[in-house]
Design a protein around this motif. Structure first.
Motif, PDB file in Angstrom:
ATOM      1  N   VAL A 126      34.026   5.376  39.750  1.00 20.06           N
ATOM      2  CA  VAL A 126      34.377   4.542  40.849  1.00 20.06           C
ATOM      3  C   VAL A 126      34.686   3.144  40.036  1.00 20.06           C
ATOM      4  O   VAL A 126      34.083   2.531  39.544  1.00 20.06           O
ATOM      5  N   VAL A 127      35.987   2.870  40.276  1.00 20.74           N
ATOM      6  CA  VAL A 127      36.770   1.955  39.601  1.00 20.74           C
ATOM      7  C   VAL A 127      36.859   0.619  40.411  1.00 20.74           C
ATOM      8  O   VAL A 127      37.572   0.648  41.376  1.00 20.74           O
ATOM      9  N   GLY A 128      36.371  -0.584  39.761  1.00 16.88           N
ATOM     10  CA  GLY A 128      36.503  -1.759  40.851  1.00 16.88           C
ATOM     11  C   GLY A 128      37.931  -2.271  40.202  1.00 16.88           C
ATOM     12  O   GLY A 128      38.855  -1.735  39.496  1.00 16.88           O
ATOM     13  N   VAL A 184      25.091  -2.016  40.612  1.00 17.11           N
ATOM     14  CA  VAL A 184      26.160  -1.444  39.931  1.00 17.11           C
ATOM     15  C   VAL A 184      27.173  -1.196  40.962  1.00 17.11           C
ATOM     16  O   VAL A 184      28.254  -0.744  40.484  1.00 17.11           O
ATOM     17  N   LEU A 185      26.932  -0.668  42.194  1.00 15.60           N
ATOM     18  CA  LEU A 185      27.956  -0.227  42.978  1.00 15.60           C
ATOM     19  C   LEU A 185      29.351  -1.389  43.235  1.00 15.60           C
ATOM     20  O   LEU A 185      28.878  -2.499  43.724  1.00 15.60           O
ATOM     21  N   PRO A 186      30.334  -1.077  42.756  1.00 15.50           N
ATOM     22  CA  PRO A 186      31.251  -1.896  42.849  1.00 15.50           C
ATOM     23  C   PRO A 186      31.699  -2.619  44.121  1.00 15.50           C
ATOM     24  O   PRO A 186      32.284  -3.728  44.123  1.00 15.50           O
ATOM     25  N   TRP A 207      34.671  -3.587  36.865  1.00 16.38           N
ATOM     26  CA  TRP A 207      33.995  -2.415  35.992  1.00 16.38           C
ATOM     27  C   TRP A 207      34.273  -1.215  36.555  1.00 16.38           C
ATOM     28  O   TRP A 207      34.633  -0.935  37.904  1.00 16.38           O
ATOM     29  N   THR A 208      33.839  -0.096  36.092  1.00 17.40           N
ATOM     30  CA  THR A 208      33.821   1.129  36.275  1.00 17.40           C
ATOM     31  C   THR A 208      32.485   1.930  36.345  1.00 17.40           C
ATOM     32  O   THR A 208      31.664   1.517  35.285  1.00 17.40           O
ATOM     33  N   LEU A 209      32.116   2.344  37.467  1.00 19.61           N
ATOM     34  CA  LEU A 209      30.602   2.830  37.484  1.00 19.61           C
ATOM     35  C   LEU A 209      30.711   4.257  37.420  1.00 19.61           C
ATOM     36  O   LEU A 209      31.448   5.276  38.058  1.00 19.61           O
TER      37      LEU A 209
END
Length: 330
Positions: free
Chosen positions: A78-80, A134-136, A181-183
């Motif tokens: 999952v990419v912010g 951490v979830l964007p 960020w990327t999760l």
């Protein structure tokens, strides 16, 4: 006793440039494995719909010794960022696609590993230090970012973890801290394959469904510039195009309006085996009789009002699966 390492495949697939009325899908997949001559995949039964992905496997350890293993199922990255038009699922849940797994009729409760990456560097420890979720795209994350000290915000901006979004919503210029960020997440569990016995593993999740507000591959009954790419990705044929033209014409006369929806599945993970999949079956369910579907397959047959099926023996997948739905707007 032998050991092998098993991994599952999920990748993010999104266009680099998305229109405001388009939502990209996360490409999902099944379990993949480091090649081993001891454990074979005897069967794979894959069911795809816009509501559920369900995969049933039968594995067999053909050796005379037990094989112990760790199985991992990575969730899609999952990419912010500024372009967040991606169907992520439940943005407030770590298990955002509702993944679950059963082995030999026993529900497995897998462990979850989550890592935060920015510019290719693991920054998970900093999130733990400052107690930032951490979830964007979570609301809890957005609130926690607001409370970061100014020096930490400046440091995280320099590291590519966050950015400042400036906008005017009619009340003057405002600024908000956004995720960049990327999760990267993975579920994993331990298991064993007893010698010469079948092991049945089933996993399911709710797929990420992309879509747009219209049919974009046809206009005025004719193919448009992106038709070739659509035809290759979804195996659109002349019959499907005639149907799309008919639907387009009916919509212009107060008939139902049709939009596109898409799901993608990483089918080529099955090619990671030292041999082919013994028996493979694919079922695609379009969900409603008034909807339409197109995808690539050999010997596809309609087996029900909304279901289509393909079967193969000694199957070696060479392409991933992409499914196009024409969705009647009610």
């Amino acid at each position: 006793m032998r050991w092998t390492f098993l991994v599952g495949g999920l990748l993010l697939a999104a266009s680099n440039s998305l229109a405001n009325d388009t939502t990209a899908e996360l490409t999902t997949g099944g379990l993949i494995y480091v090649q081993t001559n001891d454990v074979v995949m005897e069967e794979e039964d894959l069911y795809l719909s816009r509501e559920e992905v369900l995969v049933d496997y039968v594995f067999r350890n053909t050796s005379d010794k037990e094989v112990e293993s760790i199985i991992a199922f990575p969730m899609p990255d999952v990419v912010g960022g500024a372009q967040n038009d991606v169907a992520v699922g439940d943005m407030e849940s770590d298990n955002f696609l509702g993944f679950s797994v059963v082995q030999d009729s026993r529900q497995i409760k897998p462990e979850l590993q989550q890592r935060v990456l920015a510019l290719g560097i693991d920054r998970t420890d900093e999130f733990e230090k400052h107690k930032i979720p951490v979830l964007p795209y979570s609301g809890k994350t957005a609130e926690a970012l607001k409370a970061l000290p100014a020096d930490v915000k400046a440091d995280w901006i320099s590291k590519g973890l966050i950015y400042v979004d400036s906008y005017d919503a009619g009340q003057g210029w405002q600024e908000e801290i956004r995720s960049a960020w990327t999760l990267r997440s993975a579920y994993w569990w331990k298991t064993s394959f007893p010698p010469n016995k079948p092991v049945r593993v089933s996993h399911r999740y709710k797929p990420s469904v992309g879509g747009t507000v219209a049919m974009t591959f046809i206009e005025g009954g004719k193919p448009v510039s992106n038709y070739k790419a659509y035809a290759e990705r979804y195996c659109i044929d002349s019959a499907f195009m005639k149907t799309a033209a008919r639907l387009e014409a009916a919509a212009a006369k107060s008939g139902p309006h049709y939009t596109e929806q898409w799901i993608s599945y990483i089918l080529t993970t099955g090619a990671n085996w030292s041999g082919p999949i013994g028996k493979f079956k694919l079922t695609v369910d379009k969900g409603r009789e008034k909807d339409f579907v197109s995808f690539c397959g050999t010997g596809v047959k309609k087996v029900g009002p909304t279901t289509f099926e393909m079967s193969a023996t000694d199957f070696y997948p060479q392409k991933d699966l992409h499914v196009l739905f024409l969705n009647a707007v009610e």
